[in-house]
Design a protein around this motif. Structure first.
Motif, mmCIF file in Angstrom:
data_model
loop_
_atom_site.group_PDB
_atom_site.id
_atom_site.type_symbol
_atom_site.label_atom_id
_atom_site.label_comp_id
_atom_site.label_asym_id
_atom_site.label_seq_id
_atom_site.Cartn_x
_atom_site.Cartn_y
_atom_site.Cartn_z
ATOM 1 N N THR A 77 -1.757 17.164 -2.657
ATOM 2 C CA THR A 77 -2.691 15.842 -2.788
ATOM 3 C C THR A 77 -2.824 15.028 -1.468
ATOM 4 O O THR A 77 -3.670 14.560 -1.219
ATOM 5 N N TYR A 78 -1.721 15.038 -0.745
ATOM 6 C CA TYR A 78 -1.507 14.456 0.695
ATOM 7 C C TYR A 78 -1.620 15.042 1.702
ATOM 8 O O TYR A 78 -1.654 14.688 2.897
ATOM 9 N N GLN A 79 -2.132 16.230 1.682
ATOM 10 C CA GLN A 79 -2.080 17.325 2.728
ATOM 11 C C GLN A 79 -3.043 16.677 3.703
ATOM 12 O O GLN A 79 -2.818 16.823 5.171
ATOM 13 N N ASP A 80 -4.295 16.141 3.468
ATOM 14 C CA ASP A 80 -5.353 15.763 4.244
ATOM 15 C C ASP A 80 -5.468 14.301 4.422
ATOM 16 O O ASP A 80 -6.473 13.770 4.762
ATOM 17 N N ALA A 81 -4.593 13.457 3.717
ATOM 18 C CA ALA A 81 -4.536 12.253 3.648
ATOM 19 C C ALA A 81 -4.075 11.481 5.121
ATOM 20 O O ALA A 81 -3.429 12.095 5.777
ATOM 21 N N GLN A 82 -4.838 10.164 5.196
ATOM 22 C CA GLN A 82 -4.693 9.622 6.418
ATOM 23 C C GLN A 82 -3.249 8.812 6.254
ATOM 24 O O GLN A 82 -3.141 7.538 6.174
ATOM 25 N N ILE A 83 -2.163 9.475 6.460
ATOM 26 C CA ILE A 83 -0.945 8.799 6.563
ATOM 27 C C ILE A 83 0.080 8.973 7.836
ATOM 28 O O ILE A 83 -0.488 9.965 8.393
ATOM 29 N N GLN A 84 0.750 8.038 8.152
ATOM 30 C CA GLN A 84 1.259 8.307 9.689
ATOM 31 C C GLN A 84 2.599 8.689 9.443
ATOM 32 O O GLN A 84 3.525 8.062 8.661
ATOM 33 N N LYS A 124 0.834 -1.134 -0.039
ATOM 34 C CA LYS A 124 0.253 -0.065 -0.170
ATOM 35 C C LYS A 124 0.895 1.352 0.089
ATOM 36 O O LYS A 124 1.825 1.413 0.607
ATOM 37 N N ASP A 125 0.599 2.071 -0.907
ATOM 38 C CA ASP A 125 1.389 3.511 -1.044
ATOM 39 C C ASP A 125 0.984 4.508 0.065
ATOM 40 O O ASP A 125 0.485 5.540 -0.448
ATOM 41 N N ASN A 126 1.384 4.120 1.249
ATOM 42 C CA ASN A 126 0.924 5.212 2.114
ATOM 43 C C ASN A 126 2.169 5.449 3.074
ATOM 44 O O ASN A 126 1.863 6.198 4.058
ATOM 45 N N ARG A 127 3.283 5.143 2.727
ATOM 46 C CA ARG A 127 4.322 5.787 3.570
ATOM 47 C C ARG A 127 4.874 7.354 2.817
ATOM 48 O O ARG A 127 4.990 7.436 1.847
ATOM 49 N N VAL A 183 -0.414 -15.899 4.044
ATOM 50 C CA VAL A 183 -1.502 -15.208 2.997
ATOM 51 C C VAL A 183 -2.163 -14.236 3.939
ATOM 52 O O VAL A 183 -2.543 -13.457 3.342
ATOM 53 N N GLN A 184 -2.596 -14.728 4.879
ATOM 54 C CA GLN A 184 -3.287 -13.749 5.970
ATOM 55 C C GLN A 184 -2.563 -12.631 6.302
ATOM 56 O O GLN A 184 -2.722 -11.446 6.024
ATOM 57 N N LEU A 185 -1.113 -12.668 6.393
ATOM 58 C CA LEU A 185 -0.508 -11.686 6.883
ATOM 59 C C LEU A 185 -0.361 -10.831 5.889
ATOM 60 O O LEU A 185 -0.157 -9.562 5.825
ATOM 61 N N ILE A 186 -0.074 -11.450 4.463
ATOM 62 C CA ILE A 186 0.092 -10.620 3.411
ATOM 63 C C ILE A 186 -1.129 -9.578 2.899
ATOM 64 O O ILE A 186 -0.905 -8.550 2.829
ATOM 65 N N ALA A 187 -2.507 -10.265 3.350
ATOM 66 C CA ALA A 187 -3.392 -9.597 3.090
ATOM 67 C C ALA A 187 -3.771 -8.429 4.016
ATOM 68 O O ALA A 187 -4.339 -7.624 3.540
ATOM 69 N N SER A 188 -3.069 -8.560 5.076
ATOM 70 C CA SER A 188 -3.338 -7.440 6.136
ATOM 71 C C SER A 188 -2.320 -6.223 5.796
ATOM 72 O O SER A 188 -2.454 -5.128 6.330
ATOM 73 N N LYS A 189 -1.545 -6.418 4.868
ATOM 74 C CA LYS A 189 -0.459 -5.450 4.678
ATOM 75 C C LYS A 189 -0.429 -4.969 3.175
ATOM 76 O O LYS A 189 -0.039 -3.945 2.878
ATOM 77 N N LEU A 190 -1.096 -5.657 2.231
ATOM 78 C CA LEU A 190 -1.181 -5.301 0.846
ATOM 79 C C LEU A 190 -2.231 -5.176 0.430
ATOM 80 O O LEU A 190 -3.643 -5.606 0.960
ATOM 81 N N ILE A 191 -2.643 -4.661 -0.823
ATOM 82 C CA ILE A 191 -3.985 -4.558 -1.543
ATOM 83 C C ILE A 191 -3.784 -5.393 -2.706
ATOM 84 O O ILE A 191 -2.788 -5.444 -3.393
ATOM 85 N N ARG A 192 -4.754 -5.880 -3.472
ATOM 86 C CA ARG A 192 -4.774 -6.736 -4.477
ATOM 87 C C ARG A 192 -5.130 -5.418 -5.945
ATOM 88 O O ARG A 192 -6.073 -4.971 -5.535
ATOM 89 N N LYS A 193 -4.231 -5.564 -6.815
ATOM 90 C CA LYS A 193 -4.523 -4.804 -8.032
ATOM 91 C C LYS A 193 -5.201 -5.645 -9.006
ATOM 92 O O LYS A 193 -4.716 -6.446 -9.645
#
Length: 250
Positions: free
Chosen positions: A64-71, A29-32, A226-236
């Protein structure tokens, strides 16, 4: 099939990770903040060398990311990162060590090479220009820590630079590191890649591609993984045809 430096590096580091991303279609996920800012800053650099208002372009892209929910981490914030970006662009202008002629042609240069098995290898070069009046291949990096400069010759061992030298045929390469810290600075790190290094990298690519295409490392399936990956990634969507590989973020 089209391959890239990122794909080969992923395969060599962990074949399972390679399968998750390039065959099963999972992506991080591109949220870094650092990753997002780096992409925006590259747009500012493109504007800088094209003679546009680079600070304005950086502001427009980063907004674009000023109000984005990023940590954010390490005391970073949207405003602080923007100020650092402006300082770095100003420092680049003051240093005046890099010239790029015809930036529309010589920035974000896409190179293609045919492989013996009929596949292709793609690379996106940040820029081709002059550093201190000497022609070289240029790679931009945004970072919060300085790049190591010792021991001498360390940069010439960087596999990404070797890859890009192999693709372009250009021996002289440089990393321009834009260091975001309290007092922002720019490092201009030079290296020369030898013919032997380019040849060895080409052989590594051919060997890796052969192994990938016969499916040698791809036998696994663990539910917990597979469960760990699903919690960290998104399917394109549409990942099976790998069309999105043309949009690499090397």
């Amino acid at each position: 099939m089209t391959y890239s430096y990122t794909q080969i590096a992923s395969y060599l580091r962990c074949p399972r990770s390679y399968r998750h991303r390039y065959l099963d279609g999972w992506r991080e996920k591109d949220n870094r903040p650092a990753l997002l800012f780096g992409r925006c800053f590259e747009q500012g650099l493109a504007a800088f060398f094209s003679g546009q208002d680079s600070s304005a372009v950086l502001f427009s892209e980063w907004s674009t990311y000023q109000d984005a929910q990023i940590q954010y981490s390490r005391g970073d914030s949207w405003e602080r990162m923007f100020r650092q970006g402006v300082q770095l662009l100003e420092r680049l202008a003051q240093d005046n060590r890099i010239q790029i002629r015809h930036p529309q042609k010589n920035m974000q240069v896409k190179l293609l090479r045919s492989l013996p098995n009929g596949s292709q290898f793609v690379a996106y070069i940040d820029a081709m220009g002059d550093l201190d009046s000497k022609p070289c291949l240029l790679e931009w990096k945004t970072t919060t820590a300085r790049y190591p400069e010792e021991p001498d010759g360390l940069l010439a061992l960087d596999p990404q630079l070797i890859c890009y030298s192999w693709m372009s045929g250009i021996a002289d390469v440089a990393v321009v590191a834009f260091v975001r810290k309290r007092f922002s600075e720019i490092q201009y790190l030079k290296a020369t890649i030898s013919d032997k290094q380019r040849q060895e990298y080409g052989q590594l690519v051919e060997t890796s591609v052969s192994q990938i295409e016969v499916g040698r490392p791809l036998q696994y399936r663990q539910l917990a993984l597979v469960q760990l990956i699903a919690s960290k990634l998104i399917r394109k969507p549409g990942a099976s045809d790998l069309d999105w590989l043309d949009q690499l973020d090397d």
